[in-house]
Write a protein that holds these residues in place. Structure first.
Motif, PDB file in Angstrom:
ATOM      1  N   VAL A 316     -22.495 -19.687 -12.510  1.00 24.52           N
ATOM      2  CA  VAL A 316     -21.694 -18.783 -11.675  1.00 24.52           C
ATOM      3  C   VAL A 316     -21.517 -17.438 -12.361  1.00 24.52           C
ATOM      4  O   VAL A 316     -21.552 -16.368 -11.737  1.00 24.52           O
ATOM      5  CB  VAL A 316     -20.330 -19.435 -11.363  1.00 24.52           C
ATOM      6  CG1 VAL A 316     -19.410 -18.436 -10.679  1.00 24.52           C
ATOM      7  CG2 VAL A 316     -20.534 -20.649 -10.474  1.00 24.52           C
ATOM      8  N   ALA A 317     -21.319 -17.445 -13.651  1.00 27.86           N
ATOM      9  CA  ALA A 317     -21.131 -16.200 -14.387  1.00 27.86           C
ATOM     10  C   ALA A 317     -22.364 -15.310 -14.290  1.00 27.86           C
ATOM     11  O   ALA A 317     -22.260 -14.088 -14.356  1.00 27.86           O
ATOM     12  CB  ALA A 317     -20.812 -16.494 -15.850  1.00 27.86           C
ATOM     13  N   GLU A 364     -16.543 -27.408  -5.493  1.00 30.46           N
ATOM     14  CA  GLU A 364     -16.749 -26.634  -4.269  1.00 30.46           C
ATOM     15  C   GLU A 364     -17.533 -25.355  -4.565  1.00 30.46           C
ATOM     16  O   GLU A 364     -18.367 -24.917  -3.770  1.00 30.46           O
ATOM     17  CB  GLU A 364     -15.397 -26.306  -3.628  1.00 30.46           C
ATOM     18  CG  GLU A 364     -14.742 -27.490  -2.940  1.00 30.46           C
ATOM     19  CD  GLU A 364     -13.395 -27.143  -2.355  1.00 30.46           C
ATOM     20  OE1 GLU A 364     -12.960 -27.828  -1.424  1.00 30.46           O
ATOM     21  OE2 GLU A 364     -12.769 -26.167  -2.840  1.00 30.46           O
ATOM     22  N   THR A 365     -17.243 -24.754  -5.700  1.00 28.85           N
ATOM     23  CA  THR A 365     -17.997 -23.564  -6.082  1.00 28.85           C
ATOM     24  C   THR A 365     -19.452 -23.907  -6.380  1.00 28.85           C
ATOM     25  O   THR A 365     -20.374 -23.160  -6.042  1.00 28.85           O
ATOM     26  CB  THR A 365     -17.344 -22.922  -7.322  1.00 28.85           C
ATOM     27  OG1 THR A 365     -15.980 -22.620  -7.032  1.00 28.85           O
ATOM     28  CG2 THR A 365     -18.068 -21.640  -7.706  1.00 28.85           C
ATOM     29  N   ARG A 366     -19.606 -25.057  -6.990  1.00 25.02           N
ATOM     30  CA  ARG A 366     -20.947 -25.465  -7.379  1.00 25.02           C
ATOM     31  C   ARG A 366     -21.810 -25.811  -6.160  1.00 25.02           C
ATOM     32  O   ARG A 366     -22.956 -25.389  -6.049  1.00 25.02           O
ATOM     33  CB  ARG A 366     -20.853 -26.661  -8.326  1.00 25.02           C
ATOM     34  CG  ARG A 366     -22.193 -27.255  -8.732  1.00 25.02           C
ATOM     35  CD  ARG A 366     -21.981 -28.495  -9.581  1.00 25.02           C
ATOM     36  NE  ARG A 366     -23.221 -29.126  -9.946  1.00 25.02           N
ATOM     37  CZ  ARG A 366     -23.331 -30.306 -10.573  1.00 25.02           C
ATOM     38  NH1 ARG A 366     -22.231 -30.977 -10.883  1.00 25.02           N
ATOM     39  NH2 ARG A 366     -24.525 -30.805 -10.867  1.00 25.02           N
ATOM     40  N   PHE A 367     -21.249 -26.597  -5.234  1.00 23.00           N
ATOM     41  CA  PHE A 367     -22.053 -27.104  -4.122  1.00 23.00           C
ATOM     42  C   PHE A 367     -21.844 -26.340  -2.816  1.00 23.00           C
ATOM     43  O   PHE A 367     -22.603 -26.533  -1.858  1.00 23.00           O
ATOM     44  CB  PHE A 367     -21.733 -28.589  -3.900  1.00 23.00           C
ATOM     45  CG  PHE A 367     -22.166 -29.458  -5.046  1.00 23.00           C
ATOM     46  CD1 PHE A 367     -23.487 -29.819  -5.219  1.00 23.00           C
ATOM     47  CD2 PHE A 367     -21.220 -29.916  -5.973  1.00 23.00           C
ATOM     48  CE1 PHE A 367     -23.865 -30.631  -6.274  1.00 23.00           C
ATOM     49  CE2 PHE A 367     -21.594 -30.717  -7.035  1.00 23.00           C
ATOM     50  CZ  PHE A 367     -22.927 -31.075  -7.185  1.00 23.00           C
ATOM     51  N   LYS A 406     -27.572 -35.161   0.458  1.00 21.32           N
ATOM     52  CA  LYS A 406     -27.084 -34.400   1.606  1.00 21.32           C
ATOM     53  C   LYS A 406     -27.194 -32.901   1.314  1.00 21.32           C
ATOM     54  O   LYS A 406     -26.662 -32.432   0.303  1.00 21.32           O
ATOM     55  CB  LYS A 406     -25.634 -34.767   1.942  1.00 21.32           C
ATOM     56  CG  LYS A 406     -25.498 -36.061   2.720  1.00 21.32           C
ATOM     57  CD  LYS A 406     -24.046 -36.258   3.152  1.00 21.32           C
ATOM     58  CE  LYS A 406     -23.912 -37.461   4.066  1.00 21.32           C
ATOM     59  NZ  LYS A 406     -24.494 -37.210   5.386  1.00 21.32           N
ATOM     60  N   ASP A 407     -27.848 -32.166   2.209  1.00 20.29           N
ATOM     61  CA  ASP A 407     -27.928 -30.716   2.053  1.00 20.29           C
ATOM     62  C   ASP A 407     -26.633 -30.056   2.491  1.00 20.29           C
ATOM     63  O   ASP A 407     -26.255 -28.999   1.972  1.00 20.29           O
ATOM     64  CB  ASP A 407     -29.108 -30.172   2.871  1.00 20.29           C
ATOM     65  CG  ASP A 407     -30.449 -30.667   2.310  1.00 20.29           C
ATOM     66  OD1 ASP A 407     -30.500 -30.936   1.082  1.00 20.29           O
ATOM     67  OD2 ASP A 407     -31.398 -30.804   3.091  1.00 20.29           O
ATOM     68  N   LYS A 408     -25.972 -30.642   3.464  1.00 22.78           N
ATOM     69  CA  LYS A 408     -24.677 -30.124   3.920  1.00 22.78           C
ATOM     70  C   LYS A 408     -23.943 -31.237   4.680  1.00 22.78           C
ATOM     71  O   LYS A 408     -24.541 -32.257   5.036  1.00 22.78           O
ATOM     72  CB  LYS A 408     -24.859 -28.898   4.808  1.00 22.78           C
ATOM     73  CG  LYS A 408     -25.651 -29.178   6.097  1.00 22.78           C
ATOM     74  CD  LYS A 408     -25.767 -27.928   6.920  1.00 22.78           C
ATOM     75  CE  LYS A 408     -26.567 -28.202   8.223  1.00 22.78           C
ATOM     76  NZ  LYS A 408     -26.642 -27.009   9.073  1.00 22.78           N
ATOM     77  N   GLY A 409     -22.672 -30.961   4.916  1.00 23.74           N
ATOM     78  CA  GLY A 409     -21.866 -31.919   5.695  1.00 23.74           C
ATOM     79  C   GLY A 409     -21.316 -33.073   4.885  1.00 23.74           C
ATOM     80  O   GLY A 409     -20.759 -34.017   5.457  1.00 23.74           O
TER      81      GLY A 409
END
Length: 503
Positions: A316-317, A364-367, A406-409
């Motif tokens: 993230v940095a 949450e930031t990661r995924f 899972k890509d999303k959801g």
């Protein structure tokens, strides 16, 4: 001579015992017999009174019968027939009830037989006349003569009924007086016999007491010497009575054994002290073993978790602004602080949830859109004590193994409620790939396999060590249907566990 002495010694105690038993036996028999006679007398009185009442009722019922009969002859009212029949039924029942008692008296039984015969004629003639005159407005001469005969018969019935009452009352009074006199005589005889036995027992007891006092006085003087620790006194001689002789031997035995007893008592005290010290040592050792096991299990998850967290912050940095990085660093700091402060003690539930939420911020930031997290927490349970790092390893396992494809959801639902059975129910649900029963068995076993989630087994093992129970951790899952991990924590058990581990 010695044999005769032993026989005499034993007979004194036997005589005292037999004398006591004899008094109790006489008193018991007398009391039972007196109570029985009193009960019989009272029963006879009740029977006599009851029969006299029934005889009075019988006389009254004869008058009622005649009244209803006479009223029907005059009015021809059918209701009087029913009353007349009811009255006759009552008379019949009364005659049957009193017959067994009246037959006990010869004079009264004569009156009763005559009364039964006259009453049978009276009923027959009265019913015949009632049937004859029911349709007549006025009595014809023959009917009137018959009515006169019945009335005369009723007069004789009334007189016999009264004579029966007087005769049986005289009989019952005589019988009751005889019964009372018999009871009084029996009671007096019992009292005389009891007084005689008590007097004889008193004389015998005084004679025995004199002999016993002489012997006991000698034993008391020896006992006083023993209380002053004068163990060198001579042995007591054989006593006159067997019981006292046994007591004398007991004194001699006590004199020789008391020193040995004190010595043995001291040795036992030393052994007991050594045993208690060893027991305390073993208890402390078991406690240290548990603390070591807990510390070892908790420390296993730190390197793996910190590696993933720091790796995320590094990425993230590189690609985001500093604000987001600060947010992640704060979350990481909370986790590290929690891990350092709470590693060896029970924590409040709200602290555990606060740490899990910090961990969720990082994930949450990661995924990002790949997954989301939902919390449903009963805030009334905030202060309940729970083991640290209890929920985070399960959430981490759900992310790595449940939602990896899972890509999303992806959704992870964390629920904490009171199950109303004095337990906290913690549930972590995901809608990931799920697993079969074989995989669940591998996760819950002690086989170390990184691919099956070391953190899950770590949590299960710590729950067993903390609460000494193996039913607090469960997994439900099916392939393609997601996974549910359920943890139960005793609400009242946390503080006791906290004290046990000195935290």
């Amino acid at each position: 001579m010695k044999v005769n002495k032993v026989t005499s010694e034993r007979s004194i105690g036997g005589k005292i015992f037999n004398n006591f038993i004899l008094i109790i036996l006489v008193m018991s028999i007398g009391f039972i017999f007196s109570l029985y006679e009193k009960k019989i007398t009272a029963k006879n009185y009740d029977d006599y009174t009851n029969i006299n009442i029934k005889l009075s009722t019988l006389s009254l019922e004869f008058s009622n019968s005649w009244g209803y009969f006479d009223m029907f002859i005059k009015t021809k009212d059918d209701s009087n027939i029913q009353k007349y029949n009811d009255s006759n039924n009552k008379i019949k029942n009364l005659l049957i009830e009193i017959q067994p008692y009246i037959e006990k008296d010869e004079n009264s039984s004569i009156y009763l037989r005559n009364l039964n015969n006259m009453y049978d004629i009276y009923k027959t003639e009265s019913y015949h006349l009632m049937g004859k005159v029911i349709n007549l407005e006025r009595l014809d001469p023959r009917s009137y003569d018959k009515l006169t005969e019945i009335k005369t018969l009723f007069t004789y019935i009334t007189k016999h009924s009264e004579s029966l009452l007087v005769s049986y009352m005289h009989y019952s009074n005589n019988e009751y007086s005889t019964s009372v006199q018999k009871y009084n005589n029996t009671e007096r005889e019992i009292y005389i016999a009891l007084i005689f036995i008590i007097l004889v027992s008193f004389v015998f007891t005084m004679m025995v007491s004199r002999d016993l006092n002489n012997t006991i006085g000698k034993l008391r003087s020896y006992a006083e010497l023993l209380t002053e620790a004068k163990w060198g006194i001579p042995d007591l001689k054989d006593q006159k009575y067997e019981e006292l002789n046994s007591l004398a031997k007991a004194f001699d035995k006590m004199k020789y054994s008391i020193r040995e007893f004190i010595k043995e008592l001291n040795e036992k005290a030393q052994i007991e002290n050594s045993y208690n010290a060893e027991k305390l040592k073993n208890t402390q050792k078991d406690k240290l073993i548990k603390e070591t096991q807990l510390s070892a299990l908790q420390s296993q998850m730190d390197p793996h978790f910190l590696f993933n967290t720091l790796n995320t912050i590094g990425r993230v940095a590189m690609f985001e602004d500093a604000d987001q990085t600060v947010k992640l660093i704060e979350a990481t700091s909370k986790i590290l602080r929690y891990n350092l402060d709470c590693k060896d003690k029970m924590v409040e539930l709200k602290e555990e949830i606060r740490m899990v939420k910090a961990y969720v911020i990082i994930q949450e930031t990661r995924f990002q859109d790949q997954m989301s997290f939902i919390f449903n927490i009963d805030e009334t349970l905030d202060t309940v004590k729970v083991p640290p790092m209890l929920i985070q390893p399960i959430v981490e396992n759900a992310i790595i193994h449940g939602l990896r494809e899972k890509d999303k959801g992806g959704i992870i639902h964390i629920t904490v409620v009171n199950d109303k059975n004095n337990f906290i129910s913690i549930s972590i649900n995901d809608n990931g790939v799920g697993m079969d029963n074989k995989k669940i068995d591998i996760i819950l076993s002690e086989v170390k396999n990184k691919s099956t989630g070391l953190g899950v087994f770590n949590v299960k093992k710590r729950l067993e060590l903390y609460f000494n129970r193996s039913d607090l951790f469960k997994i439900k899952s099916e392939r393609g249907e997601g996974t549910q991990v359920m943890i139960s924590i005793p609400i009242d058990g946390g503080e006791d566990i906290d004290k046990t581990f000195n935290c």
